[in-house]
Design a protein around this motif. Structure first.
Motif, PDB file in Angstrom:
ATOM      1  N   ASP A  44       0.817  -1.218   0.000  1.00 20.33           N
ATOM      2  CA  ASP A  44       0.000   0.000   0.000  1.00 20.33           C
ATOM      3  C   ASP A  44       0.854   1.272   0.000  1.00 20.33           C
ATOM      4  OD1 ASP A  44       1.033  -0.176   2.535  1.00 20.33           O
ATOM      5  OD2 ASP A  44      -0.838   0.311   3.566  1.00 20.33           O
ATOM      6  N   LEU A  45       2.181   1.108  -0.141  1.00 18.30           N
ATOM      7  CA  LEU A  45       3.071   2.276  -0.193  1.00 18.30           C
ATOM      8  C   LEU A  45       3.933   2.209  -1.452  1.00 18.30           C
ATOM      9  CD1 LEU A  45       3.591   4.775   1.612  1.00 18.30           C
ATOM     10  CD2 LEU A  45       5.589   3.595   2.521  1.00 18.30           C
ATOM     11  N   ARG A  46       3.292   1.817  -2.523  1.00 17.27           N
ATOM     12  CA  ARG A  46       3.983   1.818  -3.806  1.00 17.27           C
ATOM     13  C   ARG A  46       3.503   3.011  -4.625  1.00 17.27           C
ATOM     14  NH1 ARG A  46       4.095  -4.722  -5.142  1.00 17.27           N
ATOM     15  NH2 ARG A  46       5.452  -5.239  -3.363  1.00 17.27           N
ATOM     16  N   THR A  47       4.392   3.537  -5.444  1.00 19.56           N
ATOM     17  CA  THR A  47       4.067   4.722  -6.234  1.00 19.56           C
ATOM     18  C   THR A  47       3.138   4.374  -7.387  1.00 19.56           C
ATOM     19  OG1 THR A  47       5.918   4.433  -7.768  1.00 19.56           O
ATOM     20  CG2 THR A  47       6.368   5.636  -5.720  1.00 19.56           C
ATOM     21  N   HIS A  48       2.536   5.391  -7.964  1.00 20.61           N
ATOM     22  CA  HIS A  48       1.680   5.206  -9.137  1.00 20.61           C
ATOM     23  C   HIS A  48       2.488   4.575 -10.268  1.00 20.61           C
ATOM     24  CE1 HIS A  48      -1.919   6.459 -11.574  1.00 20.61           C
ATOM     25  NE2 HIS A  48      -1.047   6.230 -12.541  1.00 20.61           N
ATOM     26  N   ALA A  49       3.735   4.984 -10.414  1.00 21.35           N
ATOM     27  CA  ALA A  49       4.580   4.413 -11.467  1.00 21.35           C
ATOM     28  C   ALA A  49       4.775   2.915 -11.253  1.00 21.35           C
ATOM     29  CB  ALA A  49       5.927   5.133 -11.513  1.00 21.35           C
ATOM     30  N   GLU A  50       5.071   2.510 -10.028  1.00 17.27           N
ATOM     31  CA  GLU A  50       5.239   1.085  -9.735  1.00 17.27           C
ATOM     32  C   GLU A  50       3.945   0.317  -9.986  1.00 17.27           C
ATOM     33  OE1 GLU A  50       8.070   0.419  -6.018  1.00 17.27           O
ATOM     34  OE2 GLU A  50       6.834   2.218  -5.763  1.00 17.27           O
ATOM     35  N   ALA A  51       2.817   0.889  -9.535  1.00 17.72           N
ATOM     36  CA  ALA A  51       1.532   0.205  -9.638  1.00 17.72           C
ATOM     37  C   ALA A  51       1.100  -0.009 -11.086  1.00 17.72           C
ATOM     38  CB  ALA A  51       0.462   0.988  -8.888  1.00 17.72           C
ATOM     39  N   THR A  52       1.576   0.827 -11.996  1.00 15.92           N
ATOM     40  CA  THR A  52       1.196   0.713 -13.411  1.00 15.92           C
ATOM     41  C   THR A  52       2.301   0.099 -14.257  1.00 15.92           C
ATOM     42  OG1 THR A  52       1.994   2.962 -13.889  1.00 15.92           O
ATOM     43  CG2 THR A  52      -0.328   2.723 -13.234  1.00 15.92           C
ATOM     44  N   GLY A  53       3.256  -0.542 -13.624  1.00 11.99           N
ATOM     45  CA  GLY A  53       4.356  -1.143 -14.376  1.00 11.99           C
ATOM     46  C   GLY A  53       5.186  -0.097 -15.105  1.00 11.99           C
ATOM     47  N   TYR A  54       5.284   1.078 -14.518  1.00  7.83           N
ATOM     48  CA  TYR A  54       6.062   2.200 -15.051  1.00  7.83           C
ATOM     49  C   TYR A  54       5.526   2.705 -16.402  1.00  7.83           C
ATOM     50  CZ  TYR A  54       9.166   0.755 -11.331  1.00  7.83           C
ATOM     51  OH  TYR A  54       9.669   0.415 -10.096  1.00  7.83           O
ATOM     52  N   ARG A  55       4.231   2.504 -16.611  1.00  2.00           N
ATOM     53  CA  ARG A  55       3.614   3.093 -17.811  1.00  2.00           C
ATOM     54  C   ARG A  55       3.156   4.523 -17.564  1.00  2.00           C
ATOM     55  NH1 ARG A  55       1.298  -1.868 -17.328  1.00  2.00           N
ATOM     56  NH2 ARG A  55      -0.632  -0.940 -16.534  1.00  2.00           N
ATOM     57  N   GLU A  56       2.859   4.821 -16.301  1.00  2.00           N
ATOM     58  CA  GLU A  56       2.284   6.123 -15.969  1.00  2.00           C
ATOM     59  C   GLU A  56       3.035   6.739 -14.791  1.00  2.00           C
ATOM     60  OE1 GLU A  56      -1.829   5.560 -15.058  1.00  2.00           O
ATOM     61  OE2 GLU A  56      -2.310   4.662 -17.003  1.00  2.00           O
ATOM     62  N   THR A  57       2.859   8.050 -14.651  1.00  2.00           N
ATOM     63  CA  THR A  57       3.288   8.751 -13.435  1.00  2.00           C
ATOM     64  C   THR A  57       2.045   9.359 -12.805  1.00  2.00           C
ATOM     65  OG1 THR A  57       4.851  10.358 -12.521  1.00  2.00           O
ATOM     66  CG2 THR A  57       3.756  10.979 -14.560  1.00  2.00           C
ATOM     67  N   GLY A  58       2.030   9.477 -11.504  1.00  2.00           N
ATOM     68  CA  GLY A  58       0.852   9.984 -10.811  1.00  2.00           C
ATOM     69  C   GLY A  58       0.733  11.491 -10.868  1.00  2.00           C
ATOM     70  N   SER A  59      -0.370  11.987 -10.349  1.00  2.00           N
ATOM     71  CA  SER A  59      -0.627  13.426 -10.310  1.00  2.00           C
ATOM     72  C   SER A  59       0.197  14.082  -9.209  1.00  2.00           C
ATOM     73  CB  SER A  59      -2.116  13.691 -10.056  1.00  2.00           C
ATOM     74  OG  SER A  59      -2.459  13.277  -8.731  1.00  2.00           O
ATOM     75  N   TYR A  60       0.204  15.407  -9.223  1.00  2.00           N
ATOM     76  CA  TYR A  60       0.890  16.152  -8.158  1.00  2.00           C
ATOM     77  C   TYR A  60       0.258  15.843  -6.806  1.00  2.00           C
ATOM     78  CZ  TYR A  60       2.809  20.012  -5.435  1.00  2.00           C
ATOM     79  OH  TYR A  60       3.442  20.765  -4.470  1.00  2.00           O
TER      80      TYR A  60
END
Length: 614
Positions: A44-60
């Motif tokens: 539950d402490l993984r970044t948006h990038a990790e969660a999407t297999g580094y396809r995306e970056t999260g919002s500000y």
């Protein structure tokens, strides 16, 4: 339906085309340090990038929320607001300290160096933001890098250009291989924050300067993504080691830091190179980027501090870029912590050097590529240049075949602008924008309590040429010449004296010496002194001009020579009268006169007698 919406629909008809490097190794693709970080982290402490297999970056907002969770999970972290962006977003930095030294004063008492991680100054250049979140998680939560806090204090800016980060599109950076959507290079006012360090024309930079001048970080890591030809490199770097930085700090960077950074990065499978700006003076060698104080690393050098420019390569995948940012920050922190006391000592020694600056000492403000070069191997790729059916000209087509090309590299500097330091400068109170700028940069001033009237040397600025187009919202002064003259000056009470002998003395000279590359003159803070405000009628002035020539033989000889040598001038009646008007007592005495005065040691007692303190 708006025109902007129609254009967006037109653009959406052609999907974004992510470019790909022909040289992404198996080690890069594996990104071992990222895999290890993810495995160690709570799910539950993984970044948006990790969660999407580094396809995306999260919002500000997601990034800020992640930092808030780190703060909540560790008593060693505190998230502090820095200020607001143009669009009203709050900028944040996370301070991480084993001693809970969350203020500059308490941090200094620890004796530890402060390391500032800067992410997203160009908000479309992703990787540093996501890598920093993972890195901080490994310090505060998984504790894999907790030992760094035994030796250093960390500060991480969530995203510097938050407004640009939220201007999201899949079309913002055609040269960048992911994420699927990303932010924009500049802020909401279309200003580039990495050209704003001296002029401080944006709310983001003014907020940053309050942080920087309060904390004076011993080391800055500025994370970027570079465009350019496809090549083997996943990361290129630039830093200051030559005359443009205090020698104590430059020596630490060269001998303690770089000597460790590059070999350790290569052991991890990175292909590291220098960030090339152009060629040397003879055109036969490559030159590493030399940053003036408008840029992050150049500004740090002007403040007597070390900095590293990190440029991961845009054609490498988003995952590879995050890996490169993670590792170069980690290896940098290993190197800094191994030599932490020496780094802190170098910073303090550099400050003391400028506090003891003597009038007449030369201060290096700008350099050009020097004569000294060294062997270097460029890690390139083979390519062909077929003729394009669209442009009609040749276009590069890269292959995966590596080409290691021996060249000469220039990291040395030749002196370009290096004036002798005055005792200090007098800035008249009416130039309050410049005075405020000095204070924003942490430059100490003293207030003149009573009017000062005396003969002093002033600087005339002549042959001024302005840029033909705006740059960063201003028309810059590109070139000029100067000459000195002695005249009576009046400095009103409330003006300020800026001693050159102070910790930020070099930065004061960068702002107040007109010839400096990012001086207040060049950035247009004094444009009105070049404007003529009073004019004459020909029929009124012409009789006076006749008398001037009659009574001053030297003036007449100079005028006649001008008429004889300049046919255009000779044929222009108004120009001939203006030439004489400019030499008459009717002409504005302060036009083209730089209003800031350089104070000599001989003039200092008179200035000191009029001073208060600030």
């Amino acid at each position: 339906m708006s025109l902007c919406f129609l254009l967006a629909l037109q653009m959406a008809a052609v999907p974004p085309m992510p470019p790909q490097s022909q040289a992404e190794t198996a080690t890069m693709q594996a990104a071992q340090s990222l895999a290890e970080s993810t495995m160690a982290a709570p799910k539950d402490l993984r970044t948006h990038a990790e969660a999407t297999g580094y396809r995306e970056t999260g919002s500000y907002e997601e990034a800020v929320a992640f930092y808030r969770r780190l703060e909540k999970l560790s008593p060693l972290a505190r998230l502090v607001p820095l200020g607001e962006t143009g669009e009203g977003r709050t900028l944040y930095a996370l301070i991480v300290s084993k001693e809970k030294a969350f203020t500059p004063e308490t941090a200094r008492r620890t004796g530890k160096p402060v390391v500032l991680l800067q992410n997203g100054i160009h908000a479309g250049e992703n990787g540093g933001k996501d890598a920093a979140m993972m890195l901080l998680r490994d310090v505060l939560v998984t504790k894999r890098h907790a030992a760094w806090l035994d030796h250093a204090i960390l500060i991480s800016i969530v995203v510097f250009n938050a407004d640009g980060h939220e201007h999201v599109s899949g079309y913002n950076r055609i040269n960048e291989n992911g994420p699927a959507k990303m932010g924009f290079r500049v802020n909401a006012n279309r200003l580039n924050l990495n050209r704003d360090y001296i002029k401080a024309g944006t709310p983001e930079m003014r907020a940053w300067l309050k942080l920087y001048t309060a904390w004076l970080p011993d080391f800055l890591v500025d994370n970027h993504v570079t465009d350019g030809s496809d090549n083997q490199y996943d990361v290129t770097i630039a830093t200051h080691t030559e005359q443009d930085i205090a020698p104590e700090v430059g020596e630490w960077v060269a001998k303690k830091y770089l000597a460790r950074l590059i070999p350790e990065m290569e052991k991890l499978g990175h292909v590291v190179g220098w960030y090339i700006e152009g060629r040397g003076r003879n055109g036969d060698a490559l030159a590493v980027m030399t940053a003036s104080p408008r840029y992050s690393t150049g500004y740090a050098a002007a403040q007597n501090r070390a900095a590293l420019l990190v440029e991961t390569h845009s054609l490498k995948s988003f995952k590879t870029r995050i890996w490169s940012h993670y590792d170069i920050m980690a290896v940098s922190l290993d190197a800094i912590c191994a030599e932490a006391k020496a780094l802190r000592a170098a910073s303090l020694a550099a400050d003391q050097r400028y506090e003891a600056l003597k009038p007449g000492e030369k201060v290096f403000l700008e350099g050009a590529p020097g004569d000294k070069s060294e062997p270097y191997v460029q890690r390139l790729l083979a390519f062909e240049r077929p003729v394009s059916t669209v442009s009609g000209g040749p276009v590069a087509r890269y292959s995966s075949k590596p080409v290691d090309q021996p060249v000469q590299l220039v990291r040395s500097l030749a002196e370009k602008v290096a004036p002798a330091a005055p005792a200090g400068y007098l800035v008249p109170r009416q130039w309050n924008e410049v005075i405020e700028l000095l204070h924003l940069h942490g430059i100490k001033t003293q207030t003149i309590n009573k009017p000062l009237k005396r003969k002093m040397e002033v600087m005339r600025v002549e042959n001024v040429r302005w840029a033909a187009a705006p740059f960063e919202g201003r028309f810059q002064v590109q070139s000029f010449s100067t000459r000195n003259a002695t005249q009576m000056v009046e400095i009103p009470a409330g003006s300020v004296y800026v001693p050159a002998a102070q910790r930020a003395g070099k930065l004061a000279m960068q702002i107040l010496e007109p010839a400096a590359p990012d001086s207040a003159v060049r950035w247009g803070f004094f444009q009105s002194v070049f404007e003529q405000k009073e004019y004459f009628s020909d029929y009124v002035f012409e009789p006076y001009a006749v008398e001037m020539l009659k009574q001053d033989a030297a003036l007449k000889a100079e005028f006649d020579a001008k008429v004889q040598s300049d046919a255009t001038f000779a044929k222009n009646p108004r120009a001939r009268l203006l030439w004489l008007f400019q030499r008459s007592p009717y002409f504005e005495p302060d036009k083209d006169t730089y209003p800031v005065l350089r104070v000599t040691p001989a003039e200092l007692p008179a200035v000191t007698s009029a001073l208060g303190s600030r």
